[in-house]
Design an enzyme around this catalytic site. Sequence first.
Site, PDB file in Angstrom:
ATOM      1  N   GLU A 263       0.934  -1.187  -0.048  1.00  0.00           N
ATOM      2  CA  GLU A 263      -0.178  -0.091  -0.178  1.00  0.00           C
ATOM      3  C   GLU A 263       1.105   1.198   0.060  1.00  0.00           C
ATOM      4  O   GLU A 263       1.587   1.352   0.905  1.00  0.00           O
ATOM      5  CB  GLU A 263      -1.029  -0.006   0.975  1.00  0.00           C
ATOM      6  CG  GLU A 263      -1.812   1.129   1.315  1.00  0.00           C
ATOM      7  CD  GLU A 263      -2.118   1.443   2.635  1.00  0.00           C
ATOM      8  OE1 GLU A 263      -2.159   2.605   3.102  1.00  0.00           O
ATOM      9  OE2 GLU A 263      -2.705   0.465   3.302  1.00  0.00           O
ATOM     10  N   CYS A 300      -3.326   7.060   5.650  1.00  0.00           N
ATOM     11  CA  CYS A 300      -3.387   6.717   4.171  1.00  0.00           C
ATOM     12  C   CYS A 300      -4.786   7.085   3.629  1.00  0.00           C
ATOM     13  O   CYS A 300      -4.786   7.028   2.063  1.00  0.00           O
ATOM     14  CB  CYS A 300      -3.021   5.183   3.727  1.00  0.00           C
ATOM     15  SG  CYS A 300      -4.025   4.017   5.052  1.00  0.00           S
TER      16      CYS A 300
END
Length: 504
Positions: A263, A300
Amino acid sequence: MTFQPHGKHLIAGTWVAGETSFSSDPAHGAAHSFAVGTPAHIDAAVQAAEQAFWSFGYSSRDQRAAFLNAIADQIEARSAEITEIGTQESGLPEARLQGERGRTVGQLRLFASHILAGTYLDQRHDVAMPERAPLPRPDMKMIQRPIGPVAVFGASNFPLAFSTAGGDTAAALAAGCPVVVKGHAAHPGTSEIIAEAIHAAIKTCDMHPGVFSLVHDGKHDVGHSLVQHPLIRAVGFTGSLGGGRALFDLCAQRPEPIPFFGELGSVNPVFILPEAAAQRAGEIGAGWAGSLTMGAGQFCTNPGIVVILKDQAGDFSKAAIAELEKTHAQTMLTDGIAAAYRDGQHRIATADGVQELFTASCNQREATPHLYQTTATEWLSNETLGEEVFGPLGLIVLADDLTQMQQLAHALQGQLTCTLFMEEGDMAAAQTMMPVLERKAGRILRNGFPTGVEVSDAMVHGGPYPASTNFGATSVGTLSIRRFLRPVCYQNIPDDLLPEKFQA
């Protein structure tokens, strides 16, 4: 009781010192010394993980569920010490660490329940058809099986939920895969106390000691040797685009390539459709500013970009600025992250066609919010405006009309999330946007903010590159276990030889 780190690696059940050490850099409190990881430490840990796989990979679901619950119990038993060392190292407030610990424990218990249910095995059975013409069909049974030792890289922004015993580790252990964690230098003491909890659970459940190892951070050769070790079968990573891409390339260049589940980055755009803007632009602006600055913007899923029609942006901007003015300086996770935030802020502030709406000075490890504005035309002509700035920086993009708003959506890189604020009167516009957004993101929201990721069966935390390196996977939720499994078909194999009891 205060936790005093001993600074050693945990390798196959033994606490191992190193020849050299590094000092932690806490936001407050005392610094501690930790052993520097080496390729030799990695090799010992991975070799032990491979040995552990021959028992752990064939353990029962009951045994693995009990192990996951035991880890959760041991983490809870150390709750006060975890919060203390975690807040010192990261600068995050106690409430955040307590909540993150609850999420970490919840993930472990959720995976325990998930594997006991057995649906993750995706069992399929084609019954033999010996009389079929022109050719008979054999009996075929398919089941998901663990892949082997897994490497996990601790994340800087989640010292618990995405690190030593975080989602990647929980999913891999649930699948039956031993785990080798490379700890993050930003929170080595937190990594160590969580490793102690896992070590205690291993002994309680009489697991092979190689089922889990923690190697503290070192030079780049530590991470490189981990992803390139021939016995590692997959990698879980949460971090920067540059670092993740380098590791991804190493995985692809191995003699036997392996999947890299990284990620890497996302700006999580928010689109405010006309009716929603007309009815509640100010309300949305205040809520967005709160989401943008939550945790110093170090999520994120931080919603860094807002797209709104240019003649509707006034109330939104005023409300957002009013909310940002209330925000105090916040401590960032590391000095390096704070420096990168200032660099990103400078990149946006000096770009052509960008107007400053709100700014405040930030020093050293602290961050204050910044808000900028540009036109969709400028945004479409400058791809750097669509790159993530990790921290509480927002960019409002003014579109001339819905057609230009859709053009901007088409131009997006892959995202973890995309959000639509809409009312009933926006339905036609939303229907036009949805096919574009579902190709851009792993999660699409309506009338909400993406910060806060539910750990559940339906959650998808991933998306097209650069949000993640594998768009078919998620790093949050029970579906994430599929990253560490592979399907095996058993043709005419007696039930007594199958690794799992087949459900009729």
